[in-house]
Design a protein around this motif. Structure first.
Motif, PDB file in Angstrom:
ATOM      1  N   SER A 197       0.856  -1.183   0.000  1.00  0.00           N
ATOM      2  CA  SER A 197       0.000   0.000   0.000  1.00  0.00           C
ATOM      3  C   SER A 197       0.893   1.235   0.000  1.00  0.00           C
ATOM      4  O   SER A 197       2.020   1.193   0.505  1.00  0.00           O
ATOM      5  N   THR A 198       0.392   2.303  -0.561  1.00  0.00           N
ATOM      6  CA  THR A 198       1.138   3.561  -0.554  1.00  0.00           C
ATOM      7  C   THR A 198       0.600   4.532   0.482  1.00  0.00           C
ATOM      8  O   THR A 198       1.235   5.537   0.781  1.00  0.00           O
ATOM      9  N   SER A 199      -0.578   4.232   1.047  1.00  0.00           N
ATOM     10  CA  SER A 199      -1.186   5.182   1.976  1.00  0.00           C
ATOM     11  C   SER A 199      -2.173   4.477   2.902  1.00  0.00           C
ATOM     12  O   SER A 199      -3.383   4.689   2.821  1.00  0.00           O
ATOM     13  N   ALA A 200      -1.646   3.666   3.803  1.00  0.00           N
ATOM     14  CA  ALA A 200      -2.495   2.949   4.755  1.00  0.00           C
ATOM     15  C   ALA A 200      -2.294   3.495   6.160  1.00  0.00           C
ATOM     16  O   ALA A 200      -1.215   3.977   6.514  1.00  0.00           O
ATOM     17  N   SER A 201      -3.352   3.435   6.963  1.00  0.00           N
ATOM     18  CA  SER A 201      -3.227   3.814   8.366  1.00  0.00           C
ATOM     19  C   SER A 201      -2.460   2.735   9.112  1.00  0.00           C
ATOM     20  O   SER A 201      -2.262   1.628   8.613  1.00  0.00           O
ATOM     21  N   TRP A 202      -2.035   3.054  10.330  1.00  0.00           N
ATOM     22  CA  TRP A 202      -1.200   2.132  11.105  1.00  0.00           C
ATOM     23  C   TRP A 202      -2.020   0.961  11.649  1.00  0.00           C
ATOM     24  O   TRP A 202      -3.222   1.076  11.894  1.00  0.00           O
ATOM     25  N   GLY A 203      -1.352  -0.155  11.885  1.00  0.00           N
ATOM     26  CA  GLY A 203      -1.951  -1.292  12.583  1.00  0.00           C
ATOM     27  C   GLY A 203      -0.848  -2.123  13.205  1.00  0.00           C
ATOM     28  O   GLY A 203       0.147  -2.410  12.552  1.00  0.00           O
ATOM     29  N   GLY A 204      -0.999  -2.483  14.461  1.00  0.00           N
ATOM     30  CA  GLY A 204       0.053  -3.267  15.111  1.00  0.00           C
ATOM     31  C   GLY A 204      -0.148  -3.376  16.601  1.00  0.00           C
ATOM     32  O   GLY A 204      -1.261  -3.301  17.110  1.00  0.00           O
ATOM     33  N   SER A 205       0.972  -3.546  17.330  1.00  0.00           N
ATOM     34  CA  SER A 205       0.925  -3.706  18.775  1.00  0.00           C
ATOM     35  C   SER A 205       2.262  -3.249  19.362  1.00  0.00           C
ATOM     36  O   SER A 205       2.964  -2.451  18.747  1.00  0.00           O
TER      37      SER A 205
END
Length: 215
Positions: A50-58
């Motif tokens: 992706s070139t413009s995705a929001s964050w996701g993680g831990s």
């Protein structure tokens, strides 16, 4: 009268397996990290997801924590989601790299050029807001995630906390382990799945002995 007695001996020899190194293409992407044993490592997808995705993680930071971060933080359309839903080269176990895993991407096959390979991962190095920044799966704080600056303009390689809703680039990675065993097809214990030879090859060797029989 003399007869020949054929004796079969199984002798161990060291064979030669295929050697892989950082920068090689393997299992759907580019090897960018190998541990001290040389058996376990990480592979980068060859292009951005992706070139413009929001964050996701831990919260995991170390090498080996990216996969669990990604599972914990995935939601529709975010960076973790794009990685978990990727199937590439026949593999579907991709994830968003942790902070330390992303650092290895930057250094080894990215513009950090620590190994002299150059940016063979094809990472975007643009200085505009939509390019040159890559998400890790590691949380910076409640509202921010850790983001790595891949562009080489002003403090190249800098880490920064970015608002989780801001869109940045995503590069998926996956973990692998080389299978060890006998890699020589001439050996009696040849293992077709083995990549690294462990010195266990055995061969059927024929020797000749003369046995005399008295009348």
């Amino acid at each position: 009268m003399k007869k020949l007695l054929l004796i079969l001996l199984f002798l161990p020899f060291i064979g030669f397996g295929q050697n892989f190194a950082i920068g090689d293409t393997y299992q759907g992407g580019i090897i960018f990290y190998l541990d001290a044993s040389g058996v376990n490592g990480l592979i980068s997808a060859p292009y951005d997801q992706s070139t413009s995705a929001s964050w996701g993680g831990s919260n995991g930071t170390a090498i080996g924590t990216g996969h669990q971060n990604t599972i914990a933080g995935a939601s529709s359309g975010n960076a973790a989601y794009w990685c978990l839903n990727l199937t590439l080269g026949g593999y579907s176990d991709w994830f968003l790299p942790s902070k330390d895993e992303l650092e290895q991407l930057y250094l080894n096959i990215g513009p950090g050029n620590a190994l002299g390979l150059g940016n063979i991962g094809g990472f975007n190095t643009s200085t505009n807001m939509s390019g040159g920044y890559y998400w890790s799966s590691t949380q910076h704080s409640n509202n921010y995630g850790w983001c790595k600056q891949f562009h080489q303009y002003l403090s190249p390689g800098q880490w920064t906390g970015r608002a989780k809703y801001v869109g940045h680039r995503v590069r998926a990675i996956r973990a692998f382990s080389f299978v060890t065993g006998c890699t020589d097809s001439n050996a009696v214990n040849y293992d077709a799945t083995a990549i690294i030879d462990d010195g266990s090859c055995s061969y059927c060797s024929i020797t000749t002995s003369v046995v005399s029989y008295l009348p």
